[in-house]
Design a protein around this motif. Structure first.
Motif, PDB file in Angstrom:
ATOM      1  N   GLN A 190      -4.696   0.961 -10.791  1.00  0.00           N
ATOM      2  CA  GLN A 190      -4.210  -0.254 -10.216  1.00  0.00           C
ATOM      3  C   GLN A 190      -3.387   0.110  -8.683  1.00  0.00           C
ATOM      4  OE1 GLN A 190      -2.736   1.610 -12.563  1.00  0.00           O
ATOM      5  NE2 GLN A 190      -0.344   1.743 -12.212  1.00  0.00           N
ATOM      6  N   HIS A 191      -3.118   1.239  -8.472  1.00  0.00           N
ATOM      7  CA  HIS A 191      -2.587   1.706  -7.138  1.00  0.00           C
ATOM      8  C   HIS A 191      -3.844   2.002  -6.267  1.00  0.00           C
ATOM      9  CE1 HIS A 191       1.441   1.454  -8.789  1.00  0.00           C
ATOM     10  NE2 HIS A 191       1.313   2.728  -9.594  1.00  0.00           N
ATOM     11  N   TRP A 192      -4.779   2.694  -6.843  1.00  0.00           N
ATOM     12  CA  TRP A 192      -6.009   2.640  -6.106  1.00  0.00           C
ATOM     13  C   TRP A 192      -6.567   1.712  -5.543  1.00  0.00           C
ATOM     14  CZ3 TRP A 192      -8.671   6.291  -3.666  1.00  0.00           C
ATOM     15  CH2 TRP A 192      -9.852   6.590  -3.846  1.00  0.00           C
ATOM     16  N   LYS A 193      -6.680   0.411  -6.450  1.00  0.00           N
ATOM     17  CA  LYS A 193      -7.287  -0.733  -5.846  1.00  0.00           C
ATOM     18  C   LYS A 193      -6.371  -1.521  -4.802  1.00  0.00           C
ATOM     19  CE  LYS A 193      -8.246  -5.262  -7.510  1.00  0.00           C
ATOM     20  NZ  LYS A 193      -8.498  -6.307  -8.578  1.00  0.00           N
ATOM     21  N   VAL A 237       1.136   4.155  -2.957  1.00  0.00           N
ATOM     22  CA  VAL A 237       0.741   5.663  -2.688  1.00  0.00           C
ATOM     23  C   VAL A 237       1.929   6.521  -3.241  1.00  0.00           C
ATOM     24  CG1 VAL A 237       0.658   7.119  -0.846  1.00  0.00           C
ATOM     25  CG2 VAL A 237      -0.846   5.247  -0.804  1.00  0.00           C
ATOM     26  N   LEU A 238       3.289   5.814  -3.126  1.00  0.00           N
ATOM     27  CA  LEU A 238       4.500   6.545  -3.414  1.00  0.00           C
ATOM     28  C   LEU A 238       4.432   6.508  -5.040  1.00  0.00           C
ATOM     29  CD1 LEU A 238       6.726   5.536  -0.873  1.00  0.00           C
ATOM     30  CD2 LEU A 238       5.690   7.795  -1.141  1.00  0.00           C
ATOM     31  N   LEU A 239       4.285   5.319  -5.528  1.00  0.00           N
ATOM     32  CA  LEU A 239       4.459   5.362  -7.371  1.00  0.00           C
ATOM     33  C   LEU A 239       3.094   6.158  -7.836  1.00  0.00           C
ATOM     34  CD1 LEU A 239       5.111   1.495  -7.592  1.00  0.00           C
ATOM     35  CD2 LEU A 239       6.435   3.253  -8.085  1.00  0.00           C
ATOM     36  N   ALA A 240       2.033   6.314  -6.877  1.00  0.00           N
ATOM     37  CA  ALA A 240       1.165   7.135  -7.733  1.00  0.00           C
ATOM     38  C   ALA A 240       1.373   8.662  -7.590  1.00  0.00           C
ATOM     39  CB  ALA A 240      -0.331   6.783  -7.130  1.00  0.00           C
ATOM     40  N   ASP A 241       2.441   8.940  -7.011  1.00  0.00           N
ATOM     41  CA  ASP A 241       3.256  10.397  -6.969  1.00  0.00           C
ATOM     42  C   ASP A 241       2.039  11.248  -5.875  1.00  0.00           C
ATOM     43  OD1 ASP A 241       5.285  10.191  -8.424  1.00  0.00           O
ATOM     44  OD2 ASP A 241       4.298  10.831 -10.151  1.00  0.00           O
ATOM     45  N   CYS A 242       1.682  10.454  -4.719  1.00  0.00           N
ATOM     46  CA  CYS A 242       0.670  11.008  -3.769  1.00  0.00           C
ATOM     47  C   CYS A 242       1.377  12.091  -2.725  1.00  0.00           C
ATOM     48  CB  CYS A 242      -0.112  10.047  -3.139  1.00  0.00           C
ATOM     49  SG  CYS A 242      -1.266   9.401  -4.257  1.00  0.00           S
ATOM     50  N   LEU A 243       2.841  11.662  -2.621  1.00  0.00           N
ATOM     51  CA  LEU A 243       3.602  12.447  -1.508  1.00  0.00           C
ATOM     52  C   LEU A 243       4.018  13.852  -2.221  1.00  0.00           C
ATOM     53  CD1 LEU A 243       5.026  12.432   1.128  1.00  0.00           C
ATOM     54  CD2 LEU A 243       6.989  11.519  -0.003  1.00  0.00           C
ATOM     55  N   GLU A 244       3.693  14.777  -1.638  1.00  0.00           N
ATOM     56  CA  GLU A 244       3.936  16.186  -2.057  1.00  0.00           C
ATOM     57  C   GLU A 244       4.803  16.861  -1.034  1.00  0.00           C
ATOM     58  OE1 GLU A 244       0.268  18.435  -2.796  1.00  0.00           O
ATOM     59  OE2 GLU A 244      -0.156  16.988  -4.549  1.00  0.00           O
ATOM     60  N   LEU A 245       5.583  17.649  -1.464  1.00  0.00           N
ATOM     61  CA  LEU A 245       6.720  18.254  -0.767  1.00  0.00           C
ATOM     62  C   LEU A 245       6.552  19.651  -0.830  1.00  0.00           C
ATOM     63  CD1 LEU A 245       9.948  16.321  -1.502  1.00  0.00           C
ATOM     64  CD2 LEU A 245       8.344  15.915   0.531  1.00  0.00           C
ATOM     65  N   CYS A 290       0.772  -1.212  -0.035  1.00  0.00           N
ATOM     66  CA  CYS A 290       0.012  -0.008   0.058  1.00  0.00           C
ATOM     67  C   CYS A 290       1.021   1.457  -0.187  1.00  0.00           C
ATOM     68  CB  CYS A 290      -0.949   0.073   1.246  1.00  0.00           C
ATOM     69  SG  CYS A 290      -1.982   1.301   1.269  1.00  0.00           S
ATOM     70  N   GLU A 291       1.754   1.278   0.854  1.00  0.00           N
ATOM     71  CA  GLU A 291       2.797   2.270   0.805  1.00  0.00           C
ATOM     72  C   GLU A 291       3.424   2.594  -0.514  1.00  0.00           C
ATOM     73  OE1 GLU A 291       5.341   1.310   4.047  1.00  0.00           O
ATOM     74  OE2 GLU A 291       4.008   1.573   5.496  1.00  0.00           O
ATOM     75  N   ARG A 292       3.982   1.519  -0.891  1.00  0.00           N
ATOM     76  CA  ARG A 292       4.562   1.481  -2.404  1.00  0.00           C
ATOM     77  C   ARG A 292       3.391   2.341  -3.574  1.00  0.00           C
ATOM     78  NH1 ARG A 292       8.016  -0.174  -6.087  1.00  0.00           N
ATOM     79  NH2 ARG A 292       7.622  -1.627  -7.313  1.00  0.00           N
TER      80      ARG A 292
END
Length: 125
Positions: free
Chosen positions: A43-46, A10-18, A6-8
């Motif tokens: 695929q990441h949403w699922k 979220v990161l692959l979907a570019d959800c982390l914003e700085l 799940c963490e991967r």
């Protein structure tokens, strides 16, 4: 499905914003998760919905209540897409000040669902 997957996702979907952000609590931060980006990556949403659904199932909910607006979207998707077979109740934001938020039920039916339930799971993004 593991939390690591799940963490991967979220990161692959570019959800982390700085950047420079201020949370509802009033605290400042140099990063945040923007789960809206998951919609662009089904695929990441699922993966994320499966993980959140499994966490919610652990509480054996009889109702999901999403905190507006991202939590409402998550709660609705969890039930619409079949991850959980429970009703949802909607809230609406009344007041938002640094350090606090005040919500009300969106409808009388939402209020009834909350008052009639004994195992409510709140969903917040």
């Amino acid at each position: 499905m593991s939390m690591c997957q799940c963490e991967r996702a979220v990161l692959l979907a570019d959800c982390l914003e700085l950047g420079n952000f201020k949370y509802a609590s009033g605290q400042k931060a140099n990063n945040k998760l923007n789960l809206d980006h998951l919609h662009e990556h089904p695929q990441h949403w699922k993966i994320m919905l499966t993980q959140v659904g499994n966490i919610a199932l652990g509480f054996e909910p009889d109702l999901l209540v999403g905190v507006p607006s991202g939590g409402t979207l998550l709660a609705d998707k969890l039930t619409e897409d079949g991850y959980l077979d429970v009703p949802t109740a909607n809230l609406t934001k009344v007041v938002s000040e640094a350090g606090s938020k005040i919500f009300s039920y969106e409808t009388g039916e939402d209020a009834y669902l909350v008052l009639a339930s004994s195992r409510i799971v709140m969903v917040e993004d």
